[in-house]
Design a protein around this motif. Structure first.
Motif, PDB file in Angstrom:
ATOM      1  N   SER A 144      59.319 -38.808  62.734  1.00  0.00           N
ATOM      2  CA  SER A 144      59.570 -38.367  61.367  1.00  0.00           C
ATOM      3  C   SER A 144      60.948 -38.789  60.881  1.00  0.00           C
ATOM      4  N   ILE A 208      50.071 -41.716  58.274  1.00  0.00           N
ATOM      5  CA  ILE A 208      51.382 -41.495  57.662  1.00  0.00           C
ATOM      6  C   ILE A 208      51.308 -40.388  56.632  1.00  0.00           C
ATOM      7  N   ARG A 210      53.466 -38.342  53.852  1.00  0.00           N
ATOM      8  CA  ARG A 210      54.670 -38.269  53.005  1.00  0.00           C
ATOM      9  C   ARG A 210      54.608 -36.938  52.281  1.00  0.00           C
ATOM     10  N   ARG A 225      58.767 -37.899  55.969  1.00  0.00           N
ATOM     11  CA  ARG A 225      57.764 -38.944  56.197  1.00  0.00           C
ATOM     12  C   ARG A 225      57.488 -38.980  57.692  1.00  0.00           C
TER      13      ARG A 225
END
Length: 259
Positions: A144, A208, A210, A225
Motif C-alpha cells: 500500500s 488494485i 484506490r 492505494r
C-alpha cells in the motif's frame, strides 16, 4: 526456452512456467524428473533445481527424498471484506490469522492538485507518504501507499512503524474511528518491483484498490492505494459498494486475465 532473458533470470522463468502449468492443471500431482524439465526448458539441472527450490519456498511444491517433487494442495484465498468500515488487521484477527504491517518507506511530500482535492487541502500542503507491506502468517499479501495530512497527523509515520496498523496509528494521533468514503477497483499484472516485495511470480495478477477514508464528520483522513495478490486474497464487496463498481472490478480482472 530462449536464452534471451530480458533481465529475468532463467531459473525464475522456469519457475514461472512450472507454476503456470500447475495453476492451469497441466501438472497436477508430481513434477516431471529434473532431467526431463531441463530438456524441456533448454537449461541445465542446476537451473531447474533452483526453480524448484523457489517454488518449494512459496509452499507450492514439496520434495520427498527418493520419490520426487510433488504439488501441494492449493491454499484457500484469505477473505478481506471491503465496505464502509474497512479494517485489515481486525478482519484478519476475526479469521484467526496473525496480521502485521511492515514499513517499507516513508517521506514528506507536497500535495499535487489531485491529492489536494482528495484530502481537502491546498496544493503544496505538506503530506506524509507511507509505503507499507501487509503480511499475514508470515506471507506478504498486499502493498500500500498512503497519504496523510502532515499538519493533522504529524506523528503518523512513527506510530505506524511502532504498531504495524493504520487504525492503531490513527488512534495514537487522536482519531478513534473512521470510515471508507469510496473504493475504486481495477486489476493489472504485477510489476517487477512489487513481485519482489510480494514474493510472487512475475506474471501474477494484482487487484488494485484506490480508496479515500474519512472521519465521522466527513473530513478526509487518508488516500490509500493498495495492490492485493489475486491468488492469495479474495476481496468481498459489502453492500455499501454499488453493483456497478463490482461489475467494473470483475470486468477489469477478466480483461487482464485474457491478455
Amino acid at each position: 526456452m530462449s536464452p534471451e532473458t530480458d533481465g529475468i533470470a532463467l531459473w525464475r522463468r522456469v519457475a514461472d512456467d512450472i507454476r503456470s502449468a500447475i495453476h492451469d492443471g497441466s501438472i497436477t500431482a508430481a513434477l516431471p524428473p529434473e532431467t526431463d524439465l531441463a530438456s524441456r526448458f533448454g537449461v541445465n539441472r542446476h537451473t531447474v533445481r533452483r526453480a524448484i527450490a523457489a517454488l518449494a519456498a512459496e509452499g507450492l511444491v514439496r520434495a520427498e527424498r527418493g520419490r520426487g517433487t510433488f504439488v501441494n494442495a492449493a491454499k484457500p484465498r484469505i477473505v478481506y471484506p471491503i465496505g464502509a468500515r474497512t479494517r485489515f488487521s481486525e478482519s484478519m484477527v476475526k479469521q484467526s490469522l496473525e496480521p502485521s504491517g511492515r514499513l517499507i518507506r516513508a517521506e514528506r511530500v507536497t500535495a499535487d492538485a489531485t491529492m489536494a482535492e482528495l484530502l481537502d487541502c491546498r496544493p503544496g500542503a505538506a503530506l506524509h507518504r507511507l509505503e507499507s507491506l501487509a503480511v499475514v502468517e508470515g506471507v506478504p499479501l498486499s502493498r500500500s501507499v498512503s497519504h496523510f495530512s502532515a499538519e493533522r497527523f504529524p506523528g503518523i509515520i512513527d506510530a505506524y512503524a511502532e504498531t504495524g496498523s493504520i487504525t492503531e496509528a490513527l488512534k495514537r494521533e487522536g482519531l478513534s474511528d473512521y470510515r471508507r468514503r469510496q473504493t475504486r477497483l481495477t486489476a493489472e499484472r504485477v510489476s517487477m518491483k512489487d513481485a519482489a516485495l510480494l514474493s510472487c511470480p512475475s506474471d501474477a495478477i494484482v487487484l488494485i484498490s484506490r480508496a479515500v477514508d474519512e472521519d465521522l464528520e466527513g473530513c478526509p483522513v487518508q488516500v490509500i492505494r493498495t495492490k492485493f495478490l489475486a491468488d492469495r486474497m479474495e476481496l468481498v464487496l459489502e453492500n455499501t459498494t454499488t453493483p456497478q463498481a463490482a461489475d467494473r472490478w470483475r470486468n477489469a480482472v477478466a480483461n487482464v486475465m485474457a491478455k
